[in-house]
Design an enzyme around this catalytic site. Sequence first.
Site, short mmCIF file in Angstrom:
data_model
loop_
_atom_site.label_atom_id
_atom_site.label_comp_id
_atom_site.label_asym_id
_atom_site.label_seq_id
_atom_site.Cartn_x
_atom_site.Cartn_y
_atom_site.Cartn_z
N LYS A 106 69.59 14.89 -4.59
CA LYS A 106 69.02 14.65 -5.94
C LYS A 106 69.85 15.32 -7.03
CE LYS A 106 64.28 13.84 -4.35
NZ LYS A 106 64.36 14.31 -2.94
O1 LIG Z 1 64.49 11.00 -2.82
C1 LIG Z 1 63.65 11.19 -1.93
O2 LIG Z 1 63.95 11.11 -0.76
C2 LIG Z 1 62.25 11.39 -2.34
C3 LIG Z 1 61.87 10.80 -3.52
C4 LIG Z 1 60.50 10.74 -3.86
O3 LIG Z 1 60.11 10.13 -4.84
N1 LIG Z 1 59.60 11.32 -3.01
C5 LIG Z 1 59.97 11.94 -1.86
O4 LIG Z 1 59.08 12.41 -1.12
N2 LIG Z 1 61.30 12.04 -1.54
C6 LIG Z 1 61.72 12.81 -0.34
O5 LIG Z 1 61.24 12.16 0.82
C7 LIG Z 1 60.81 13.13 1.78
C8 LIG Z 1 59.32 12.93 2.04
O6 LIG Z 1 58.93 13.66 3.16
P1 LIG Z 1 57.54 13.36 3.91
O7 LIG Z 1 56.48 13.43 2.88
O8 LIG Z 1 57.48 14.48 4.89
O9 LIG Z 1 57.67 12.01 4.57
C9 LIG Z 1 61.14 14.50 1.20
O10 LIG Z 1 62.43 14.88 1.66
C10 LIG Z 1 61.21 14.25 -0.30
O11 LIG Z 1 62.11 15.10 -0.97
#
Ligand SMILES: O=C(O)c1cc(=O)[nH]c(=O)n1[C@@H]1O[C@H](COP(=O)(O)O)[C@@H](O)[C@H]1O
Length: 285
Positions: A106
């Site tokens: 990011k």
């Molecule tokens: O860019 C990302 O990956 C991201 C964007 C977003 O809007 N929301 C989001 O949850 N993420 C990433 O996606 C992953 C979500 O993880 P879980 O919620 O465990 O599936 C994390 O690494 C967050 O940083």
Amino acid sequence: MSTHSPGTDPRAPFGARLRHAMDTRGPLCVGIDPHPSLLADWGLDDDVEGLRNFTHTVVDALADRVAVLKPQSAFFERFGSAGVAVLEAAVARAREAGALVLMDAKRGDIGSTMAAYADAYLRADAPLHADAVTLSPFLGFGSLRPALDAARESGSGVFVLALTSNPEGADVQRARGADGRTVAQAVLDRLAAENEGAEPLGSFGAVVGATLAEADADLGINGPLLAPGIGAQGATAGDLRRVFGSAAGNVLPSVSRGVLRHGPDPEALRKAARIEAEQLAEAIG
Ligand SMILES: O=C(O)c1cc(=O)[nH]c(=O)n1[C@@H]1O[C@H](COP(=O)(O)O)[C@@H](O)[C@H]1O
């Protein structure tokens, strides 16, 4: 989900390689998020050895079968250079086994220093070179230009935050500019321009959370749409059609804790990923 290798020309642009990987392996990105609580659940210490063990287990279990692995950089950076060394080795190991790697860093900065971030992640011979990287457009979409140019040159991709999965995102992302468009739509429109004419899929993707009540935006960017939020954040495969509509075919759903919580048994990780990939393919197919 099959164990078929992506198999396209490794020099093909990221969008083409991703399309092929999603079509042959199933549309699933598994996030590698070594939360301290997950390390504990896996019986590992919250130290570099635990981080290495966790990361290698995920990579060795899944890199030969899922389309994309997405290491979350902060979980590695928190151990300093030793953690970054684990990340660097994991990226190489995952790519070697045939997965595309999306570095979740990011990044976003003024143009001149954005060029340094582009060097770090998108230059073909960089130690942390990944197939794609997540970028934040908060300093203005134009400030990302060095990364967009570097990605084009090295055949890599980017995913720019547009409509994020967290509830706080709307304050900024749904705000309207002087031309009446939301900030998110302006980002999506700029991505569409970057992807113009690309076949079968552009390399300049957007992040659009699967948790949204509705996208309420034109998602036709001719590029991939990374959809985090499935599993631990409450979204399900069944939400994808509602949120993405006719753009669902370009969606790359992303799951981290929802798969990782099934470890450390590699077979259980593989089974969880297979079930997710099958459900997601059915939901967006
Ligand atoms: O860019 C990302 O990956 C991201 C964007 C977003 O809007 N929301 C989001 O949850 N993420 C990433 O996606 C992953 C979500 O993880 P879980 O919620 O465990 O599936 C994390 O690494 C967050 O940083």
